[in-house]
Design a protein around this motif. Structure first.
Motif, mmCIF file in Angstrom:
data_model
loop_
_atom_site.group_PDB
_atom_site.id
_atom_site.type_symbol
_atom_site.label_atom_id
_atom_site.label_comp_id
_atom_site.label_asym_id
_atom_site.label_seq_id
_atom_site.Cartn_x
_atom_site.Cartn_y
_atom_site.Cartn_z
ATOM 1 N N PRO A 93 1.493 -2.972 4.320
ATOM 2 C CA PRO A 93 0.656 -2.604 4.726
ATOM 3 C C PRO A 93 0.661 -3.427 6.393
ATOM 4 N N SER A 146 11.822 1.294 -0.624
ATOM 5 C CA SER A 146 10.877 0.883 0.705
ATOM 6 C C SER A 146 12.110 0.024 1.709
ATOM 7 N N ASP A 157 -2.888 -1.746 -2.585
ATOM 8 C CA ASP A 157 -2.639 -0.668 -4.608
ATOM 9 C C ASP A 157 -2.167 -1.566 -4.891
ATOM 10 N N THR A 158 -1.682 -2.946 -4.219
ATOM 11 C CA THR A 158 -0.267 -4.049 -4.880
ATOM 12 C C THR A 158 -0.680 -5.612 -4.503
ATOM 13 N N LYS A 218 11.405 0.244 -6.268
ATOM 14 C CA LYS A 218 10.035 0.697 -6.283
ATOM 15 C C LYS A 218 10.023 0.305 -4.630
ATOM 16 N N GLN A 240 0.735 -0.923 -0.111
ATOM 17 C CA GLN A 240 -0.228 -0.241 0.195
ATOM 18 C C GLN A 240 0.742 0.843 -0.311
ATOM 19 N N GLY A 241 0.966 1.452 -1.253
ATOM 20 C CA GLY A 241 1.776 2.945 -1.132
ATOM 21 C C GLY A 241 3.054 3.110 -0.785
ATOM 22 N N GLY A 242 3.757 2.142 -1.640
ATOM 23 C CA GLY A 242 5.246 1.537 -2.298
ATOM 24 C C GLY A 242 5.938 0.647 -0.487
ATOM 25 N N LYS A 243 4.845 0.947 0.895
ATOM 26 C CA LYS A 243 5.266 -0.065 1.755
ATOM 27 C C LYS A 243 4.272 -1.101 2.497
#
Length: 184
Positions: A35, A63, A144-145, A59, A30-33
């Protein structure tokens, strides 16, 4: 897993192993991290990848606090041909990253290459992977991933261990190891 590195004969092709943590709903980021926070699972990740070349997208590498993972050759895939990262090898394609990782594995005398994300890198390597090491996180976070479904016609589970949430863990988790049914 002990983190022990197995010797490999120079003539053998190192296995490609995807190492991933996936929530119950398929989310991996989520947002490159991540979750979630799972301190004990991070120790498992270190043990599984230690001493091996790791292939990672830019990306996902960012992280890691933009620092190479210690004890491993970090091979970062990016679309930016000018990018340089101190302590890491930078490539502009997954194919180049895997070639570099094979060479590094042979030099190190290890029989595995660890692919550690993100989603695009997993999507580009799953068809060539020999093994999956999947941590199933007992959460359903927004994200989102995602990681693709594991097709039982292609993958056979060979190991499964359950872990209760420990100190520094937000949830319980289980670790599943899959081997490819048919050679790549």
């Amino acid at each position: 897993m002990s983190g022990a590195v197995s010797p490999v004969a120079a003539s053998q092709r190192p296995r490609i192993v995807l190492v991933v943590a996936v929530a119950e709903n398929g989310v991996i980021g989520q947002g490159g991290k991540l979750p979630w926070r799972l301190k004990s699972e991070m120790r498992h990740f270190r043990d599984v990848t230690w001493g091996k070349p790791v292939v990672v997208g830019r990306k996902t590498f960012e992280s890691f606090a933009r620092k190479p993972l210690p004890g491993r050759t970090n091979i970062v895939v990016t679309r930016d041909p000018r990018l340089t990262i101190a302590g890491a090898l930078v490539t502009t394609s997954v194919a180049a990253a895997l070639d570099a990782a094979r060479g590094d594995a042979l030099r190190r005398g290890v029989d595995e290459i660890s692919v550690v994300g993100g989603a695009d890198i997993y999507a580009q390597t799953i068809a060539d992977a020999d093994r999956l090491v999947v941590t199933r996180v007992k959460l359903q976070p927004a994200g989102d991933t995602t990681f693709p479904p594991i097709d039982p016609k292609v993958w056979r589970e060979v190991e499964h261990t359950d872990h209760a949430a420990g100190p520094g863990d937000e949830a319980a988790y289980s670790i599943h190891v899959y081997e490819r049914l048919l050679p790549t």
